[in-house]
Motif scaffolding. Sequence first.
Motif, PDB file in Angstrom:
ATOM      1  N   VAL A  37      34.080  34.708  45.445  1.00 16.22           N
ATOM      2  CA  VAL A  37      35.059  34.994  44.396  1.00 16.22           C
ATOM      3  C   VAL A  37      34.282  35.230  43.114  1.00 16.22           C
ATOM      4  O   VAL A  37      33.318  34.515  42.840  1.00 16.22           O
ATOM      5  CB  VAL A  37      36.025  33.797  44.211  1.00 16.22           C
ATOM      6  N   GLN A  39      34.321  36.133  38.729  1.00 15.84           N
ATOM      7  CA  GLN A  39      35.087  36.011  37.485  1.00 15.84           C
ATOM      8  C   GLN A  39      34.313  36.673  36.360  1.00 15.84           C
ATOM      9  O   GLN A  39      33.274  36.161  35.943  1.00 15.84           O
ATOM     10  CB  GLN A  39      35.359  34.535  37.165  1.00 15.84           C
ATOM     11  N   LEU A  43      37.897  36.700  31.963  1.00 17.54           N
ATOM     12  CA  LEU A  43      38.949  37.240  32.820  1.00 17.54           C
ATOM     13  C   LEU A  43      39.263  36.298  33.983  1.00 17.54           C
ATOM     14  O   LEU A  43      38.743  35.174  34.045  1.00 17.54           O
ATOM     15  CB  LEU A  43      38.545  38.620  33.346  1.00 17.54           C
ATOM     16  N   GLY A  44      40.123  36.765  34.892  1.00 19.04           N
ATOM     17  CA  GLY A  44      40.582  35.926  35.991  1.00 19.04           C
ATOM     18  C   GLY A  44      39.686  35.984  37.218  1.00 19.04           C
ATOM     19  O   GLY A  44      38.584  36.524  37.195  1.00 19.04           O
ATOM     20  N   LEU A  45      40.186  35.402  38.284  1.00 17.29           N
ATOM     21  CA  LEU A  45      39.444  35.273  39.537  1.00 17.29           C
ATOM     22  C   LEU A  45      39.752  36.441  40.472  1.00 17.29           C
ATOM     23  O   LEU A  45      40.893  36.917  40.533  1.00 17.29           O
ATOM     24  CB  LEU A  45      39.820  33.952  40.223  1.00 17.29           C
ATOM     25  N   TRP A  47      38.953  37.834  44.512  1.00 19.30           N
ATOM     26  CA  TRP A  47      38.397  37.602  45.847  1.00 19.30           C
ATOM     27  C   TRP A  47      37.625  38.822  46.293  1.00 19.30           C
ATOM     28  O   TRP A  47      38.114  39.959  46.208  1.00 19.30           O
ATOM     29  CB  TRP A  47      39.530  37.299  46.822  1.00 19.30           C
ATOM     30  N   ALA A  61      37.373  42.626  50.628  1.00 17.09           N
ATOM     31  CA  ALA A  61      38.421  43.248  49.830  1.00 17.09           C
ATOM     32  C   ALA A  61      38.165  44.749  49.783  1.00 17.09           C
ATOM     33  O   ALA A  61      37.009  45.189  49.673  1.00 17.09           O
ATOM     34  CB  ALA A  61      38.427  42.663  48.424  1.00 17.09           C
ATOM     35  N   TYR A  95      31.112  33.017  42.633  1.00 22.00           N
ATOM     36  CA  TYR A  95      31.262  31.701  43.258  1.00 22.00           C
ATOM     37  C   TYR A  95      31.349  31.839  44.779  1.00 22.00           C
ATOM     38  O   TYR A  95      32.021  32.751  45.282  1.00 22.00           O
ATOM     39  CB  TYR A  95      32.551  31.018  42.806  1.00 22.00           C
ATOM     40  N   LEU A 100      38.694  28.444  51.273  1.00 19.41           N
ATOM     41  CA  LEU A 100      39.496  28.807  50.104  1.00 19.41           C
ATOM     42  C   LEU A 100      40.981  28.545  50.349  1.00 19.41           C
ATOM     43  O   LEU A 100      41.582  29.042  51.307  1.00 19.41           O
ATOM     44  CB  LEU A 100      39.284  30.282  49.775  1.00 19.41           C
ATOM     45  N   TRP A 107      34.053  24.517  45.835  1.00 18.08           N
ATOM     46  CA  TRP A 107      33.405  25.628  45.145  1.00 18.08           C
ATOM     47  C   TRP A 107      31.953  25.319  44.813  1.00 18.08           C
ATOM     48  O   TRP A 107      31.616  24.187  44.454  1.00 18.08           O
ATOM     49  CB  TRP A 107      34.149  25.947  43.850  1.00 18.08           C
ATOM     50  N   GLY A 108      31.116  26.337  44.893  1.00 16.23           N
ATOM     51  CA  GLY A 108      29.770  26.231  44.369  1.00 16.23           C
ATOM     52  C   GLY A 108      29.809  26.230  42.852  1.00 16.23           C
ATOM     53  O   GLY A 108      30.866  26.438  42.238  1.00 16.23           O
ATOM     54  N   GLN A 109      28.634  26.030  42.232  1.00 15.25           N
ATOM     55  CA  GLN A 109      28.588  25.911  40.771  1.00 15.25           C
ATOM     56  C   GLN A 109      28.678  27.263  40.069  1.00 15.25           C
ATOM     57  O   GLN A 109      28.880  27.318  38.862  1.00 15.25           O
ATOM     58  CB  GLN A 109      27.314  25.160  40.326  1.00 15.25           C
TER      59      GLN A 109
END
Lengths: 117, 111
Positions: A37, A39, A43-45, A47, A61, A95, A100, A107-109
Motif C-alpha cells: 500500500v 501513500q 494524501l490517502g492510502l 492498494w 491493481a 508500506y 490487510l 503494517w511495516g514501518q
Amino acid sequence: QVQLVQSGAEVTKPGSSVKVSCTASGNTFSNYNINWVRQAPGLGLEWMGRIIPLFGTTNYAQKFQGRVTITAAESTSTAYMALSSLRSEDTAIYYCVRDLGGPADYWGQGTLVTVSS
Amino acid sequence: QSALTQSPSVSGSLGQSVTISCTGTSFDVGSYYRVSWYQQSPDTAPKLLIYEVSHRPSGVPARFSGSKSANTASLTISGLQPEDEADYYCSSYTSYTTFYVFGTGTKVTVL
C-alpha cells in the motif's frame, strides 16, 4: 511478536526502478498474504497489489499492471515490491501489510521513495 | 475504481461521540464483510481499529465500534479522547480488479 521490517529510504531518478523489501519475524510468513500500500505526501492510502507466499500467487491493481512486481522468498520470510518506470507522482511512503483488513493485519514501518531528477 | 467516500473532517468535544461514514457501492462495501477501519497519527503507519465490519482486535479500546448498512460503513468513537485526534481510513474488498479500495480519509479533531 510480529514485526515487519522494511528496507530504508530510496532516492531515485525518473524512469528508473526501485525495489523495496519487507522482512517478517516469527514463523507465520507463509500463512498470510502480504499486501503493498502506498501513500503520497499529504494524501490517502492506495492498494498496489499482494502476494500469497505459500503459493506465490499475485494480484495487482489495474493502475500498476505492467509496472509493479511483487515477489516473496519463504526461506528468508521476505517480500519484495519492485516498481519500474518511476515518475515524480510515485514519490510516496510504501508500506507492506500482512493480512490487510483481516484479524492478523499488521503494517511495516514504511519506506519513503523519492523520485526526483 | 474510485476511492470510498468519507467526510473530510469531523470534530467533537472531549467525551462526545462522533461517527464517520464510508460510502461505497454494491461492488465493495455493499457486498463484502472485509470492511475495516484504520487510525493514522502523523508520521506513523496506519493502525487497524476494526476488521470485518465490527470486530475489534485485542488492545483496541471498546469506545471504537463499527457497523454497516447497505453500501455504507460507519465507525463510531464513543467518548472522544485527546489521543483520538488522527486521520481515519476505511477499506473494503472489492470485486473490481483493484481487489482492495480505501476511503478518502477523515480527520478527527477533538475540541
